[in-house]
Design a protein around this motif. Structure first.
Motif, PDB file in Angstrom:
ATOM      1  N   GLY A  25       0.815  -1.200   0.000  1.00  0.00           N
ATOM      2  CA  GLY A  25       0.000   0.000   0.000  1.00  0.00           C
ATOM      3  C   GLY A  25       0.847   1.248   0.000  1.00  0.00           C
ATOM      4  N   LYS A  26       0.348   2.276   0.677  1.00  0.00           N
ATOM      5  CA  LYS A  26       1.020   3.568   0.747  1.00  0.00           C
ATOM      6  C   LYS A  26       1.357   3.894   2.194  1.00  0.00           C
ATOM      7  CE  LYS A  26       0.297   4.876  -3.588  1.00  0.00           C
ATOM      8  NZ  LYS A  26       0.896   3.845  -4.381  1.00  0.00           N
ATOM      9  N   VAL A  27       2.579   4.386   2.400  1.00  0.00           N
ATOM     10  CA  VAL A  27       3.019   4.883   3.697  1.00  0.00           C
ATOM     11  C   VAL A  27       2.931   6.408   3.637  1.00  0.00           C
ATOM     12  CG1 VAL A  27       5.005   5.123   5.221  1.00  0.00           C
ATOM     13  CG2 VAL A  27       4.517   2.925   4.170  1.00  0.00           C
ATOM     14  N   MET A  28       2.269   6.996   4.621  1.00  0.00           N
ATOM     15  CA  MET A  28       2.064   8.437   4.642  1.00  0.00           C
ATOM     16  C   MET A  28       2.549   8.995   5.973  1.00  0.00           C
ATOM     17  SD  MET A  28      -1.514  10.592   4.517  1.00  0.00           S
ATOM     18  CE  MET A  28      -2.108   9.723   3.096  1.00  0.00           C
ATOM     19  N   VAL A  29       3.379  10.029   5.902  1.00  0.00           N
ATOM     20  CA  VAL A  29       3.840  10.746   7.091  1.00  0.00           C
ATOM     21  C   VAL A  29       3.312  12.158   6.995  1.00  0.00           C
ATOM     22  CG1 VAL A  29       5.857  11.544   8.369  1.00  0.00           C
ATOM     23  CG2 VAL A  29       5.915   9.328   7.232  1.00  0.00           C
ATOM     24  N   GLY A  30       2.659  12.588   8.079  1.00  0.00           N
ATOM     25  CA  GLY A  30       2.069  13.919   8.069  1.00  0.00           C
ATOM     26  C   GLY A  30       2.289  14.647   9.370  1.00  0.00           C
ATOM     27  N   ASP A  31       1.545  15.711   9.563  1.00  0.00           N
ATOM     28  CA  ASP A  31       1.735  16.549  10.741  1.00  0.00           C
ATOM     29  C   ASP A  31       1.190  15.933  12.022  1.00  0.00           C
ATOM     30  OD1 ASP A  31      -0.860  16.774   9.879  1.00  0.00           O
ATOM     31  OD2 ASP A  31      -1.049  18.885  10.412  1.00  0.00           O
ATOM     32  N   ARG A  32       0.258  14.999  11.919  1.00  0.00           N
ATOM     33  CA  ARG A  32      -0.344  14.416  13.116  1.00  0.00           C
ATOM     34  C   ARG A  32       0.006  12.958  13.368  1.00  0.00           C
ATOM     35  NH1 ARG A  32      -6.380  16.944  13.198  1.00  0.00           N
ATOM     36  NH2 ARG A  32      -5.732  19.115  13.332  1.00  0.00           N
ATOM     37  N   GLY A  33       0.599  12.266  12.370  1.00  0.00           N
ATOM     38  CA  GLY A  33       0.939  10.877  12.618  1.00  0.00           C
ATOM     39  C   GLY A  33       1.456  10.142  11.403  1.00  0.00           C
ATOM     40  N   PHE A  34       1.694   8.850  11.619  1.00  0.00           N
ATOM     41  CA  PHE A  34       2.178   7.919  10.598  1.00  0.00           C
ATOM     42  C   PHE A  34       0.992   7.059  10.181  1.00  0.00           C
ATOM     43  CE2 PHE A  34       3.932   3.913   9.185  1.00  0.00           C
ATOM     44  CZ  PHE A  34       5.081   4.261   8.510  1.00  0.00           C
ATOM     45  N   GLU A  35       0.800   6.876   8.876  1.00  0.00           N
ATOM     46  CA  GLU A  35      -0.350   6.119   8.381  1.00  0.00           C
ATOM     47  C   GLU A  35       0.081   5.140   7.303  1.00  0.00           C
ATOM     48  OE1 GLU A  35      -3.746   9.530   8.927  1.00  0.00           O
ATOM     49  OE2 GLU A  35      -2.871   9.259   6.956  1.00  0.00           O
ATOM     50  N   PHE A  36      -0.634   4.009   7.240  1.00  0.00           N
ATOM     51  CA  PHE A  36      -0.451   3.030   6.172  1.00  0.00           C
ATOM     52  C   PHE A  36      -1.826   2.681   5.637  1.00  0.00           C
ATOM     53  CE2 PHE A  36      -0.545  -1.349   4.668  1.00  0.00           C
ATOM     54  CZ  PHE A  36       0.431  -1.302   3.693  1.00  0.00           C
ATOM     55  N   PHE A  48      -1.135   5.882  13.327  1.00  0.00           N
ATOM     56  CA  PHE A  48      -0.409   6.017  14.579  1.00  0.00           C
ATOM     57  C   PHE A  48      -0.173   7.492  14.863  1.00  0.00           C
ATOM     58  CE2 PHE A  48       1.026   2.145  12.446  1.00  0.00           C
ATOM     59  CZ  PHE A  48       0.664   1.191  13.380  1.00  0.00           C
ATOM     60  N   PRO A  49      -0.869   8.083  15.835  1.00  0.00           N
ATOM     61  CA  PRO A  49      -0.572   9.472  16.216  1.00  0.00           C
ATOM     62  C   PRO A  49       0.834   9.563  16.811  1.00  0.00           C
ATOM     63  CG  PRO A  49      -2.642   8.727  17.167  1.00  0.00           C
ATOM     64  CD  PRO A  49      -1.988   7.536  16.572  1.00  0.00           C
ATOM     65  N   TRP A  50       1.475  10.708  16.675  1.00  0.00           N
ATOM     66  CA  TRP A  50       2.856  10.848  17.145  1.00  0.00           C
ATOM     67  C   TRP A  50       2.964  10.620  18.638  1.00  0.00           C
ATOM     68  CZ3 TRP A  50       5.612   9.939  13.362  1.00  0.00           C
ATOM     69  CH2 TRP A  50       5.458  10.525  12.126  1.00  0.00           C
ATOM     70  N   LYS A  51       1.972  11.030  19.417  1.00  0.00           N
ATOM     71  CA  LYS A  51       2.067  10.855  20.870  1.00  0.00           C
ATOM     72  C   LYS A  51       1.916   9.387  21.282  1.00  0.00           C
ATOM     73  CE  LYS A  51      -2.757  12.024  21.447  1.00  0.00           C
ATOM     74  NZ  LYS A  51      -3.715  12.938  22.026  1.00  0.00           N
ATOM     75  N   GLU A  52       1.385   8.524  20.404  1.00  0.00           N
ATOM     76  CA  GLU A  52       1.222   7.105  20.704  1.00  0.00           C
ATOM     77  C   GLU A  52       2.487   6.299  20.400  1.00  0.00           C
ATOM     78  OE1 GLU A  52      -0.531   3.748  22.084  1.00  0.00           O
ATOM     79  OE2 GLU A  52      -1.332   5.772  22.222  1.00  0.00           O
ATOM     80  N   ILE A  53       3.382   6.829  19.567  1.00  0.00           N
ATOM     81  CA  ILE A  53       4.592   6.102  19.174  1.00  0.00           C
ATOM     82  C   ILE A  53       5.646   6.258  20.263  1.00  0.00           C
ATOM     83  CG2 ILE A  53       6.456   5.976  17.488  1.00  0.00           C
ATOM     84  CD1 ILE A  53       4.443   6.902  15.379  1.00  0.00           C
TER      85      ILE A  53
END
Length: 140
Positions: A25-36, A48-53
């Motif tokens: 799929g696609k890996v996306m990095v943004g201002d609020r978190g990491f997404e797949f 995954f929100p940044w505060k959860e990692i």
């Protein structure tokens, strides 16, 4: 349709999630978190929100010339392993949101074997093994 966690996207690259069978799929990095996001099934996504990692574990080979995969270790949910076409760009984007001291090199194959061998010869591990082999008396 799935709604993105991020309001501003920094990087989107093709990637693979290694949760059981590999999902492409696609890996996306943004201002609020990491997404797949999975290509085949839009309902199969991970956010995954940044505060959860908690931290990232990165496999480093050939002195940093090749980064085959990286793992996201969360505070509650566990470890999720990914790979992408341009892992250095993904990790540079992640570094803007996670401090560099929480991005770590994962253990090599030989380091894992070495630590397992050390644990094999500790006195406590043998005592625990023999205690587990003793027959236990039954209460009547």
């Amino acid at each position: 349709m799935v709604e993105s966690l991020n309001t501003k996207v920094e990087i989107v690259v093709p990637g693979t999630s290694f949760m059981g069978m590999p999902a492409y799929g696609k890996v996306m990095v943004g201002d609020r978190g990491f997404e797949f996001y999975d290509d085949r099934n839009p309902k199969n996504y991970m956010q995954f929100p940044w505060k959860e990692i908690d931290h990232l574990a990165v496999s480093v080979m050939f002195g940093g010339k090749w980064l085959p995969r990286y793992a996201i270790v969360t505070r509650k949910s566990g470890t999720y392993t990914f790979s992408s076409h341009d892992p250095k760009a993904v990790l540079r984007a992640v570094r803007d949101h996670i401090p560099a001291d929480r991005i770590r090199k994962s253990l090599t194959f030989w380091q894992v074997l070495k630590s397992g061998g050390k644990n094999l010869f500790h006195k406590e591990s043998w005592i625990n093994m023999f205690n587990s082999l003793k027959p236990r008396s039954r209460r009547r």
